[in-house]
Design an enzyme around this catalytic site. Structure first.
Site, short mmCIF file in Angstrom:
data_model
loop_
_atom_site.label_atom_id
_atom_site.label_comp_id
_atom_site.label_asym_id
_atom_site.label_seq_id
_atom_site.Cartn_x
_atom_site.Cartn_y
_atom_site.Cartn_z
N GLU A 175 60.76 51.81 85.40
CA GLU A 175 59.79 51.68 84.04
C GLU A 175 60.53 51.81 82.67
OE1 GLU A 175 56.09 53.97 84.63
OE2 GLU A 175 54.95 52.23 83.60
N GLY B 56 49.57 69.52 84.91
CA GLY B 56 49.51 68.81 86.05
C GLY B 56 49.92 69.17 87.48
N ASN C 57 49.14 57.72 77.22
CA ASN C 57 49.23 56.70 76.17
C ASN C 57 47.90 56.18 75.74
OD1 ASN C 57 48.71 55.76 78.86
ND2 ASN C 57 49.93 54.00 78.61
N ARG D 222 19.69 58.27 82.14
CA ARG D 222 21.23 58.22 81.95
C ARG D 222 21.70 57.53 80.94
NH1 ARG D 222 21.27 58.43 87.91
NH2 ARG D 222 21.93 56.08 88.06
N ARG E 129 53.18 51.43 77.21
CA ARG E 129 52.07 50.86 77.81
C ARG E 129 52.25 50.37 79.35
NH1 ARG E 129 53.13 47.27 74.40
NH2 ARG E 129 52.35 45.81 75.72
N CYS E 130 51.39 50.64 80.16
CA CYS E 130 51.68 50.21 81.62
C CYS E 130 51.73 48.72 81.68
CB CYS E 130 50.56 50.56 82.56
SG CYS E 130 49.02 49.96 81.86
N ARG F 175 22.33 62.69 90.23
CA ARG F 175 21.51 61.85 91.12
C ARG F 175 20.29 61.37 90.89
NH1 ARG F 175 22.09 62.98 97.01
NH2 ARG F 175 19.85 64.02 96.36
N GLU G 103 45.84 53.99 89.37
CA GLU G 103 46.29 53.04 88.32
C GLU G 103 47.75 53.47 87.72
OE1 GLU G 103 45.24 50.10 87.02
OE2 GLU G 103 43.06 50.19 87.78
P1 NAP Z 1 52.06 61.17 84.49
O1 NAP Z 1 53.11 62.11 83.91
O2 NAP Z 1 52.06 60.57 85.92
O3 NAP Z 1 50.66 61.93 84.16
C1 NAP Z 1 49.47 61.51 84.33
C2 NAP Z 1 48.44 62.52 84.66
O4 NAP Z 1 48.70 63.21 85.74
C3 NAP Z 1 48.32 63.43 83.47
O5 NAP Z 1 47.25 64.12 83.23
C4 NAP Z 1 49.21 64.68 84.01
O6 NAP Z 1 49.09 66.03 83.74
C5 NAP Z 1 48.86 64.55 85.89
N1 NAP Z 1 49.59 65.08 86.78
C6 NAP Z 1 50.95 65.33 86.70
N2 NAP Z 1 51.26 66.00 88.10
C7 NAP Z 1 50.06 66.00 88.68
C8 NAP Z 1 49.72 66.36 90.05
N3 NAP Z 1 50.53 66.93 90.82
N4 NAP Z 1 48.65 66.25 90.47
C9 NAP Z 1 47.52 65.87 89.74
N5 NAP Z 1 47.79 65.37 88.57
C10 NAP Z 1 48.89 65.17 87.95
O7 NAP Z 1 51.87 59.90 83.63
P2 NAP Z 1 52.07 59.98 81.84
O8 NAP Z 1 53.42 60.05 81.38
O9 NAP Z 1 50.92 60.74 81.13
O10 NAP Z 1 51.36 58.16 81.68
C11 NAP Z 1 52.51 57.56 81.68
C12 NAP Z 1 52.29 56.63 82.97
O11 NAP Z 1 51.27 56.18 83.24
C13 NAP Z 1 53.22 55.53 83.19
O12 NAP Z 1 53.97 55.29 84.37
C14 NAP Z 1 52.24 54.14 82.94
O13 NAP Z 1 52.71 53.11 83.55
C15 NAP Z 1 51.17 54.79 83.59
N6 NAP Z 1 49.90 54.13 83.14
C16 NAP Z 1 49.42 53.19 84.21
C17 NAP Z 1 48.21 52.56 83.77
C18 NAP Z 1 47.48 51.38 84.54
O14 NAP Z 1 46.55 50.78 84.17
N7 NAP Z 1 48.33 51.16 85.62
C19 NAP Z 1 47.72 52.67 82.40
C20 NAP Z 1 48.21 53.58 81.65
C21 NAP Z 1 49.36 54.47 82.16
P3 NAP Z 1 50.23 66.50 82.86
O15 NAP Z 1 49.97 65.83 81.65
O16 NAP Z 1 49.78 67.98 82.54
O17 NAP Z 1 51.53 66.70 83.47
#
Ligand code: NAP
Length: 513
Positions: free
Chosen positions: A402, A234, A178, A89, A307-308, A82, A274
């Site tokens: 999805e 996660g 992704n 920065r 992709r989301c 800060r 997101e």
């Molecule tokens: P995900 O399975 O929900 O994982 C996202 C992140 O959360 C990973 O780092 C995951 O770690 C972690 N995580 C899992 N369980 C958790 C918990 N209990 N507490 C805290 N963190 C936890 O999603 P993904 O399969 O990587 O990505 C695809 C999803 O992301 C899709 O649903 C897509 O729509 C969404 N997405 C949204 C946007 C947007 O801008 N709205 C953009 C991109 C993607 P691990 O990998 O170790 O499980």
């Protein structure tokens, strides 16, 4: 038995601090409190490439103690971060941008291997990340604050206020598979610009580029503890991280299920989520069908639909549906699936075999409910064929959930009202588009859709993120964007000055009646 690597991560000396090689496989460390360290129980897990499922690296499986150490480090570094003048920065981040640019080929080749991206898509992600860093630094000025004169209200007549943006403190940045580089950049850089510290938890499928980025920031001179990256699953690591009181904000990009879990554990923290989407493309009868078919297919297939903002439902007006489907099939000729490193292939694998099997189940369910399989529909390992489904009933799972796979799901509708109603019936509200040549139709549809973003005559795409982006309903909370993210990562403090004691405050002359 893991497959032998078919490709080796080639990284230059600058990255040698991040890993050691064991049996030819790089074993990456975590970055906690300015040091590259193993997990406290010395356990590591494999990262394989979806290209051929061979192991390309190992990363540390963080323990609860590692999470606590990273959070404590970020909390300790809060004050020093800060107090660094903004100009310094910015200087550090500018240096980081130059280092990253000098090593962009290593970022590209790591992304190709760990995420299965084509080199052109990986290059796009690296370039967008570099641009995002630059634009975020330039946008820092937009959150200087505000001067509010008090003389608009009787009780503050002798006062004025300064409203200043302050850093929040330690921010947990949790990112999806992704866009493993861009989504980290889009969270970490605005957090640092605003004077916060971070604990990053990248997706376990492809955590390597986040570690490379941490090394770049270290090399650029980021203070010890300001950036921490922990790796681990996660469910264990994430749960611990998001429930720590010293974390003041959670910014998560990921699935809706994980978003809801995180929200339930977060307690009194600022949340930026997101989450998932079920993007619709609405093709009106008066649309330029040639343009619409090209853009819709691109929206469905780019990065294999992972992709989301992918188009995962296509509502097409009955009167033009036959012609539109014919044009979509013709467009398929320009899509080739296979090893993304080979010239001519513009679609690689899904992130892992389970993802391909999940998409297969969605397609099979739609076919069992009577939809017409126009093209594709099968997977081999992680690779899924580009697929077109027509006459999909609104009750099919693929019309609701999805997709996150390369499938164009066509739902024929009587008119635009039906398309709007079906789009809004979704629990998601992220990103959709409409194709029409009528300004009136464009206006009517964009106003009616309950989405965070609607695009006219193009597939949703967000590039560097100059425009705000985020979802409604189950698609999330808050908006990301070059300036918007910095804004989200600060809190407001109102400082009031009373000028009356110095005789400088205004008094009100009651107007004579
Ligand atoms: P995900 O399975 O929900 O994982 C996202 C992140 O959360 C990973 O780092 C995951 O770690 C972690 N995580 C899992 N369980 C958790 C918990 N209990 N507490 C805290 N963190 C936890 O999603 P993904 O399969 O990587 O990505 C695809 C999803 O992301 C899709 O649903 C897509 O729509 C969404 N997405 C949204 C946007 C947007 O801008 N709205 C953009 C991109 C993607 P691990 O990998 O170790 O499980």
């Amino acid at each position: 038995m893991p497959l032998k690597p078919t490709a080796r991560l080639e990284l230059s000396d600058i990255f040698s601090a991040c890993f050691t090689r064991r049996d030819g496989v790089p074993v990456f460390k975590q970055f906690i409190s300015g040091r590259w360290v193993e997990s406290s129980d010395h356990h590591a897990f494999e990262v394989d490439t979806p290209i051929d499922s061979s192991v390309i690296a190992k990363v540390q499986a963080a323990t609860i103690e590692d999470v606590d150490r990273a959070v404590a480090a970020a909390d300790r570094a809060r004050k020093s971060m800060r107090d660094i003048p903004a100009i310094d920065r910015i200087d550090i981040l500018n240096k980081a941008r130059h280092i990253m640019r000098d090593h962009r080929e290593e970022f590209v080749s790591t992304l190709v291997l760990e995420a299965g991206k084509t080199p052109s898509s990986a290059t796009g992600e690296v370039m967008a990340s570099l641009n995002r860093v630059k634009m975020t630094m330039e946008e820092a000025r937009s959150v200087f604050g505000e001067y509010i004169p008090g003389d608009w209200s009787e009780d503050t007549m002798a006062k004025f206020a300064l409203v200043v943006h302050e850093p929040l403190g330690a921010i947990a940045c949790i990112t999806p598979f992704n866009y493993p580089l861009f989504s980290v950049v889009a969270k970490v850089i605005p957090a640092l610009v605003a004077g916060n510290t971070v604990v990053v938890k990248p997706a376990s499928d492809d955590p390597l580029v986040a570690l490379l980025l941490a090394r770049v920031l270290e090399e650029a001179g980021i203070p010890s503890g300001a950036v921490n990256v922990i790796t681990g699953h996660g469910a264990k690591v994430g749960d611990r991280l998001v429930s720590r009181d010293k974390i003041k904000m959670i910014t998560l990009t990921g699935s809706t299920a994980v978003g809801k879990r995180v929200a339930s554990l977060a307690g009194m923290k600022k949340l930026h989520l997101e989450l998932g989407g079920k993007g619709a493309a609405i093709v009106a009868a008066d649309a330029d069908l040639q343009l619409a078919s090209k853009k819709v297919l691109e929206g469905c297939l780019k990065y294999s639909g992972q992709r989301c903002d992918a188009i995962s439902r296509v509502f097409v007006e009955d009167t033009v549906a036959e012609r539109f489907t014919g044009l979509l099939v013709k467009e398929l000729a320009s899509w080739r699936v296979g090893d993304p490193r080979k010239d001519g292939n513009n679609m690689g694998p899904l992130i892992n075999r389970e993802a391909a099997e999940r998409v297969q189940a969605l397609v099979d369910d739609a076919v069992s409910r009577g939809c017409k399989l126009v093209y594709g529909g099968k997977h081999k390992g992680c690779y899924f064929e580009p697929t077109i489904l027509d006459y999909v009933p609104a009750s099919a799972q693929i019309a609701v959930e999805e997709t996150f796979g390369p499938v164009a799901t066509l739902i024929r509708v009587r008119n635009l009202d039906a398309a709007i109603e079906l789009t809004n019936a979704s629990r998601y509200g992220l990103d959709s588009c409409v194709f029409t040549n009528s300004f009136y139709t464009a206006w009517r549809v964009t106003k009616a859709l309950e989405e965070g973003s609607v695009t006219v005559n193009d597939a949703p795409a967000h590039g560097v993120g100059y425009f705000p982006f985020g979802g409604n309903k189950d698609s999330g909370i808050g908006r990301e964007g070059v300036g918007y993210s910095i804004d989200e990562m600060t809190r407001l403090k109102t400082i009031q000055f009373n000028l009356a004691p110095a005789g400088l405050g205004k008094t009100r002359q009651t107007p004579k009646m």
